[in-house]
Design a protein around this motif. Structure first.
Motif, short mmCIF file in Angstrom:
data_model
loop_
_atom_site.label_atom_id
_atom_site.label_comp_id
_atom_site.label_asym_id
_atom_site.label_seq_id
_atom_site.Cartn_x
_atom_site.Cartn_y
_atom_site.Cartn_z
N ALA A 409 0.83 -1.21 0.00
CA ALA A 409 0.00 0.00 0.00
C ALA A 409 0.86 1.25 0.00
CB ALA A 409 -0.92 -0.01 1.22
N ARG A 410 1.97 1.21 0.73
CA ARG A 410 2.88 2.34 0.76
C ARG A 410 3.50 2.57 -0.63
NH1 ARG A 410 7.46 1.87 5.15
NH2 ARG A 410 5.59 1.72 6.44
N ALA A 411 3.87 1.48 -1.28
CA ALA A 411 4.44 1.59 -2.63
C ALA A 411 3.42 2.15 -3.61
CB ALA A 411 4.94 0.23 -3.10
N ALA A 412 2.17 1.71 -3.48
CA ALA A 412 1.12 2.21 -4.37
C ALA A 412 0.88 3.70 -4.14
CB ALA A 412 -0.17 1.42 -4.13
N ALA A 413 0.91 4.13 -2.88
CA ALA A 413 0.72 5.55 -2.57
C ALA A 413 1.85 6.39 -3.15
CB ALA A 413 0.62 5.74 -1.06
#
Length: 424
Positions: A409-413
């Motif tokens: 999720a952090r990478a997607a953000a």
């Protein structure tokens, strides 16, 4: 090889039906690829096999009911308790006035079936949820035809503690190949195991070239038809990493003597090199019915279980070294396997979450293994293999899944933010 879980030289004697007759089989994961092909094999060989029970997750209830009716099983199980009523309705529609089979429902249903009276349990469940049924089948003294590699990988010490030598017959094509090739020599004569890999859809690409591949690209496997998670694992070569760990556990061969080689045609399923320089390779056209037949019928072979080569036609078989830079998953798996304890469970669980993130567009392709490596590193020193328990495995998996989802999720953000800035 008397200390091996899968020893082709031994003839493990499972409890058989007191009246003799066809070998009684329980199939776990009956609506999946392995399960459906196993059922085809059983139906084609009614004098050899009969199915007493089936289990499935619950996504294809109509197919499960159809299978139960065709095979006239004693018991049907579904992992999703909310699917019990639907399963009973589907069975009633097929059985009419005939008595229905026993129905089990819930997450423990497959484990209960694995203990039931039979000769062989085929564990074709996908994922580490297959661990409890694997342990149950072994503890009950059944022969275990193992297609669920994850249960061995995440619970290696647990499985080794209860399995008797020769009790496990591997159904993965690579390990069924090694199993057969090992008949050519003694344990002392083995120099190394050679696990073959098709190379997946991205064979020959560099790490930089893999950065932009899409889920559709990754799901286009050149030689095998499999489910989405396994197909992506083939594209990242995580599946080969898992198979290296599996080979180590099944055959008690050190990691440094287990090699991976790329073989695009997928004709040679694996090899065993002996100390005199001889190499025995097991080869068939790409078809899982052969390994399934070995798992169900061993020590006997099932005639015409799978197609054979037409040796009157020319063909070319190629072998290439593994590109560890583009596909670092195999090296990571060796590291995880050497750590032991709960590390393999963390590796497997994190990978499953990262594959889901890739398929949903959250992670880039290279981000799958990079994120798994980060989760493995954060996990640190795993629980000791000598003290490993099922709760240890489950706790490690729960943590790994949650952490992998956080990192994805952090990478997607970050990716969304970078795209917004680029457009601004």
């Amino acid at each position: 090889m008397t200390d091996c879980l899968a020893d082709p030289h031994l003839r493990y004697s499972a409890a058989t039906h007191p009246g003799g007759g066809p070998r009684e089989i329980v199939i776990l994961g009956s609506t999946g690829s392995i399960g459906t092909q196993a059922i085809d094999l059983v139906l084609a060989n009614p004098d050899r096999f009969t199915v007493t029970a089936l289990s499935a997750a619950g996504g294809r209830v109509d197919l499960l009911a159809e299978q139960a009716h065709r095979l006239d099983v004693r018991t049907v199980a579904v992992a999703r308790a909310d699917k019990e009523a639907e399963l009973r309705e589907a069975l009633a529609a097929r059985y009419g006035t005939r008595p229905l089979p026993e129905v089990l429902a819930g997450p423990e249903a497959a484990t209960e079936l694995a203990r039931s009276r039979c000769h062989t349990v085929l564990n074709g469940i996908t994922g580490s949820i297959g661990l409890a049924p694997t342990l149950a089948a072994l503890e009950a003294g059944r022969t275990l035809a193992l297609a669920n590699k994850e249960s061995l990988i995440v619970g290696g010490p647990l499985v080794k503690a209860v399995a008797k030598p020769g009790q496990i017959i591997p159904v993965d094509s690579e390990h069924a190949a090694i199993f057969q090739a090992l008949l050519g020599g003694t344990r002392a004569e083995i120099r190394k195991l050679v696990v073959t890999a098709s190379g997946g859809p991205f064979r020959g690409r560099t790490k930089a070239e893999l950065a932009s591949v899409t889920p559709q690209d990754a799901l286009a496997h050149p030689t095998w038809s499999m489910g989405p998670v396994i197909t992506v694992n083939s594209a990242t070569l995580v599946n080969k990493g898992l198979e290296v760990i599996e080979a180590h556990l099944l055959y008690d061969i050190p990691f440094e003597r287990i090699e991976v080689v790329v073989h695009p045609q997928s004709y040679v399923h694996s090899m065993v090199e002996f100390t005199d320089g001889s190499t025995l390779a097991q080869a068939t056209p790409p078809d899982m019915r052969g390994p399934i037949a070995i798992g169900l019928g061993w020590p006997d072979r099932v005639p015409d279980a799978a197609p054979a080569f037409d040796w009157s036609k020319a063909s070319t078989w190629e072998f290439f070294p593994l590109d560890d830079e583009a596909f670092p998953s195999v090296g990571l798996a060796r590291h995880v396997g050497a750590l032991g304890g709960t590390a393999p469970a963390v590796f497997n669980a994190a990978n499953e979450e990262c594959v889901d993130a890739f398929l949903s567009g959250q992670l880039p392709f290279n981000g799958i293994v990079d994120t798994v490596a980060e989760v493995v590193a954060e996990h640190g020193t795993p629980a000791s293999g000598t003290r490993l328990s099922v709760p240890d495995v489950l706790q490690a998996e729960t943590w790994a899944r949650a952490r992998a989802r956080e990192l994805a999720a952090r990478a997607a953000a970050r990716s969304t933010h970078a795209t917004s800035e680029a457009r601004a």
